[in-house]
Design a protein around this motif. Structure first.
Motif, mmCIF file in Angstrom:
data_model
loop_
_atom_site.group_PDB
_atom_site.id
_atom_site.type_symbol
_atom_site.label_atom_id
_atom_site.label_comp_id
_atom_site.label_asym_id
_atom_site.label_seq_id
_atom_site.Cartn_x
_atom_site.Cartn_y
_atom_site.Cartn_z
ATOM 1 N N SER A 38 -9.217 7.361 -1.800
ATOM 2 C CA SER A 38 -9.269 8.880 -0.957
ATOM 3 C C SER A 38 -9.302 8.783 0.229
ATOM 4 C CB SER A 38 -9.878 9.448 -2.355
ATOM 5 O OG SER A 38 -9.355 9.646 -3.766
ATOM 6 N N PHE A 39 -8.608 9.524 1.062
ATOM 7 C CA PHE A 39 -9.521 9.735 2.079
ATOM 8 C C PHE A 39 -9.005 11.325 2.514
ATOM 9 C CE2 PHE A 39 -5.553 8.160 2.751
ATOM 10 C CZ PHE A 39 -4.866 9.251 3.210
ATOM 11 N N SER A 40 -9.822 12.330 2.844
ATOM 12 C CA SER A 40 -9.118 12.963 4.027
ATOM 13 C C SER A 40 -7.961 13.408 4.495
ATOM 14 C CB SER A 40 -10.820 13.511 4.686
ATOM 15 O OG SER A 40 -11.517 13.764 4.045
ATOM 16 N N PRO A 41 -6.313 13.876 4.698
ATOM 17 C CA PRO A 41 -6.360 14.687 5.319
ATOM 18 C C PRO A 41 -6.374 13.974 6.903
ATOM 19 C CG PRO A 41 -5.494 15.533 3.290
ATOM 20 C CD PRO A 41 -6.975 15.134 3.630
ATOM 21 N N VAL A 42 -5.230 13.420 7.430
ATOM 22 C CA VAL A 42 -5.554 12.680 9.049
ATOM 23 C C VAL A 42 -5.459 14.509 10.191
ATOM 24 C CG1 VAL A 42 -4.772 12.410 11.276
ATOM 25 C CG2 VAL A 42 -4.718 10.262 9.027
ATOM 26 N N LYS A 43 -6.629 14.751 10.795
ATOM 27 C CA LYS A 43 -6.334 16.430 10.963
ATOM 28 C C LYS A 43 -6.498 16.441 12.963
ATOM 29 C CE LYS A 43 -6.244 18.814 7.321
ATOM 30 N NZ LYS A 43 -5.551 19.689 6.695
ATOM 31 N N GLY A 44 -6.667 14.800 13.178
ATOM 32 C CA GLY A 44 -6.893 14.910 14.733
ATOM 33 C C GLY A 44 -5.648 15.653 15.378
ATOM 34 N N ASN A 45 -6.405 16.492 16.474
ATOM 35 C CA ASN A 45 -5.784 17.178 17.465
ATOM 36 C C ASN A 45 -4.766 16.167 18.410
ATOM 37 O OD1 ASN A 45 -5.333 19.620 15.907
ATOM 38 N ND2 ASN A 45 -7.677 19.965 16.379
ATOM 39 N N ALA B 209 1.017 -1.315 0.179
ATOM 40 C CA ALA B 209 -0.003 0.135 0.081
ATOM 41 C C ALA B 209 1.232 1.228 0.208
ATOM 42 C CB ALA B 209 -0.765 -0.408 1.405
ATOM 43 N N VAL B 210 0.835 1.924 -1.155
ATOM 44 C CA VAL B 210 1.634 3.436 -1.024
ATOM 45 C C VAL B 210 0.235 4.205 -1.162
ATOM 46 C CG1 VAL B 210 2.818 4.720 -2.612
ATOM 47 C CG2 VAL B 210 2.843 2.162 -2.797
ATOM 48 N N ILE B 211 0.943 4.995 0.322
ATOM 49 C CA ILE B 211 -0.081 6.093 1.178
ATOM 50 C C ILE B 211 1.115 7.288 0.313
ATOM 51 C CG2 ILE B 211 -1.280 7.388 2.978
ATOM 52 C CD1 ILE B 211 -0.672 4.556 4.040
ATOM 53 N N SER B 212 -0.070 8.238 -0.536
ATOM 54 C CA SER B 212 0.220 9.353 -0.866
ATOM 55 C C SER B 212 -1.068 10.802 -0.837
ATOM 56 C CB SER B 212 0.924 9.425 -2.250
ATOM 57 O OG SER B 212 -0.304 9.471 -3.038
ATOM 58 N N LYS B 213 0.028 11.845 -1.581
ATOM 59 C CA LYS B 213 -1.220 12.555 -1.633
ATOM 60 C C LYS B 213 -1.296 13.130 -3.331
ATOM 61 C CE LYS B 213 -1.603 17.689 -1.025
ATOM 62 N NZ LYS B 213 -1.096 19.096 -0.687
ATOM 63 N N ASP B 214 -2.197 12.364 -3.527
ATOM 64 C CA ASP B 214 -2.248 12.751 -5.146
ATOM 65 C C ASP B 214 -1.042 12.287 -5.637
ATOM 66 O OD1 ASP B 214 -4.751 14.169 -4.446
ATOM 67 O OD2 ASP B 214 -3.398 15.637 -5.009
ATOM 68 N N GLN B 215 -1.177 10.938 -5.426
ATOM 69 C CA GLN B 215 0.432 9.960 -5.924
ATOM 70 C C GLN B 215 1.617 10.935 -5.783
ATOM 71 O OE1 GLN B 215 -1.332 9.446 -10.083
ATOM 72 N NE2 GLN B 215 -1.509 7.309 -9.661
ATOM 73 N N LYS B 216 2.039 11.982 -4.978
ATOM 74 C CA LYS B 216 3.556 12.291 -4.711
ATOM 75 C C LYS B 216 3.487 11.711 -3.233
ATOM 76 C CE LYS B 216 5.381 16.560 -4.347
ATOM 77 N NZ LYS B 216 6.888 16.191 -4.755
ATOM 78 N N LEU B 217 5.105 10.940 -3.021
ATOM 79 C CA LEU B 217 4.727 10.821 -1.341
ATOM 80 C C LEU B 217 5.166 12.138 -0.463
ATOM 81 C CD1 LEU B 217 6.803 7.569 -2.014
ATOM 82 C CD2 LEU B 217 4.835 7.594 -1.460
ATOM 83 N N VAL B 218 4.116 11.901 0.923
ATOM 84 C CA VAL B 218 4.661 13.677 1.603
ATOM 85 C C VAL B 218 4.709 13.215 2.681
ATOM 86 C CG1 VAL B 218 3.973 15.203 -0.610
ATOM 87 C CG2 VAL B 218 1.983 14.044 1.293
ATOM 88 N N PRO B 219 5.139 13.409 3.626
ATOM 89 C CA PRO B 219 4.322 13.180 5.298
ATOM 90 C C PRO B 219 3.214 12.239 5.374
ATOM 91 C CG PRO B 219 6.255 14.513 5.034
ATOM 92 C CD PRO B 219 5.432 14.189 3.806
ATOM 93 N N PHE B 220 3.116 11.528 6.110
ATOM 94 C CA PHE B 220 1.552 11.180 6.323
ATOM 95 C C PHE B 220 0.557 11.564 6.734
ATOM 96 C CE2 PHE B 220 -1.401 8.744 9.041
ATOM 97 C CZ PHE B 220 -2.377 8.098 8.249
ATOM 98 N N LEU B 221 0.396 12.689 7.808
ATOM 99 C CA LEU B 221 -0.122 13.615 7.665
ATOM 100 C C LEU B 221 -1.143 14.268 6.431
ATOM 101 C CD1 LEU B 221 0.582 14.969 11.510
ATOM 102 C CD2 LEU B 221 -0.861 13.302 11.152
ATOM 103 N N TYR B 222 -0.298 14.132 5.242
ATOM 104 C CA TYR B 222 -0.458 15.603 3.956
ATOM 105 C C TYR B 222 -1.400 14.866 3.175
ATOM 106 C CZ TYR B 222 1.645 19.272 6.382
ATOM 107 O OH TYR B 222 2.543 19.798 7.136
ATOM 108 N N CYS B 223 -1.237 12.505 3.503
ATOM 109 C CA CYS B 223 -1.608 12.346 2.534
ATOM 110 C C CYS B 223 -3.057 12.299 2.107
ATOM 111 C CB CYS B 223 -1.598 10.794 2.549
ATOM 112 S SG CYS B 223 1.073 10.789 2.747
ATOM 113 N N ASN B 224 -4.142 11.617 0.791
ATOM 114 C CA ASN B 224 -5.104 11.987 1.162
ATOM 115 C C ASN B 224 -5.247 10.411 -0.243
ATOM 116 O OD1 ASN B 224 -4.220 12.445 -1.445
ATOM 117 N ND2 ASN B 224 -5.420 14.504 -2.501
ATOM 118 N N LEU B 225 -4.200 9.747 0.116
ATOM 119 C CA LEU B 225 -4.587 8.504 -1.626
ATOM 120 C C LEU B 225 -3.911 7.337 -1.141
ATOM 121 C CD1 LEU B 225 -5.275 8.050 -4.208
ATOM 122 C CD2 LEU B 225 -3.647 8.189 -5.082
ATOM 123 N N VAL B 226 -3.935 6.466 -1.378
ATOM 124 C CA VAL B 226 -3.900 5.180 -0.479
ATOM 125 C C VAL B 226 -4.020 3.988 -1.892
ATOM 126 C CG1 VAL B 226 -4.020 2.646 0.620
ATOM 127 C CG2 VAL B 226 -4.113 4.436 1.324
#
Length: 203
Positions: free
Chosen positions: A39-46, A5-22
């Protein structure tokens, strides 16, 4: 072949908290192909609980992949994936070489674990070509498997195995063996440690 499973932001590898795609990759023939996307919404948990809950939601999108690839994964998200047994890799690109390298690393790790389990299972002296004479390199065994104590490696052997002689290599003679008066010990220092010949004391 394992799935990754590659977790990215629109197919560009970025830190996990900015990702939106598996994207789920599987090797078809000689090439890795995408066999599923979500697709998923970036993790925002505080809070810790929010981070854990949102990360677990992402985790469910990875289907039956054995490994994940992301640019950066740490903290709570890392622990969520790690606790579920995923092999976690961080990298810059999800190209063919990277994915192949991940599989090789997993295979090497599996082989190493199998060897270690085998060593632990068979942690004890083995009979040499001469019947009744046994050998154990305790120094090497404990280097590979530090969790194995000298008692764990030797006491079952002493209790259950009729032997004429045990040839033992160790860094130092185990104190419990040194003080056991039921065995004769001949000790010589050689390169690589102490070589001890153990025999049962004759009445």
């Amino acid at each position: 072949m394992e799935k990754i499973a590659v977790i990215s932001k629109d197919q560009k590898l970025v830190p996990f908290l900015y990702c939106n795609l598996v994207e789920i990759y599987k090797k078809e023939g000689t090439q890795w192909q995408v066999v599923g996307t979500a697709s998923f919404s970036p993790v925002k948990g505080n809070s810790v609980e929010e981070l854990r809950t949102e990360t677990q939601a992402v985790l469910t999108l990875t289907e039956d992949a054995k490994a994940i690839l992301c640019k950066e994964l740490s903290g709570i998200p890392f622990s969520v994936f790690n606790q579920k047994g995923y092999c976690i890799f961080c990298g810059e690109m999800a190209d063919q070489d990277t994915l192949d390298g991940m599989v090789k690393d997993m295979e090497d790790s599996d082989e190493k674990r199998r060897r270690k389990e085998e060593m632990i299972k068979n942690a004890g002296p083995v009979e040499t070509q001469t019947p009744g004479i046994y050998f154990l390199d305790l120094a090497q065994l404990q280097k590979e498997c530090p969790e194995i104590s000298s008692k764990k490696a030797l006491l079952p052997f002493f209790s259950n195995t009729p032997f004429l002689e045990l040839q033992l290599v160790c860094v130092h003679i185990p104190p419990w063996l040194e003080t056991d008066a039921s065995y004769e010990k001949k000790i010589r220092k050689e390169e690589g440690g102490l070589h001890i010949t153990v025999t049962r004391k004759q009445c």
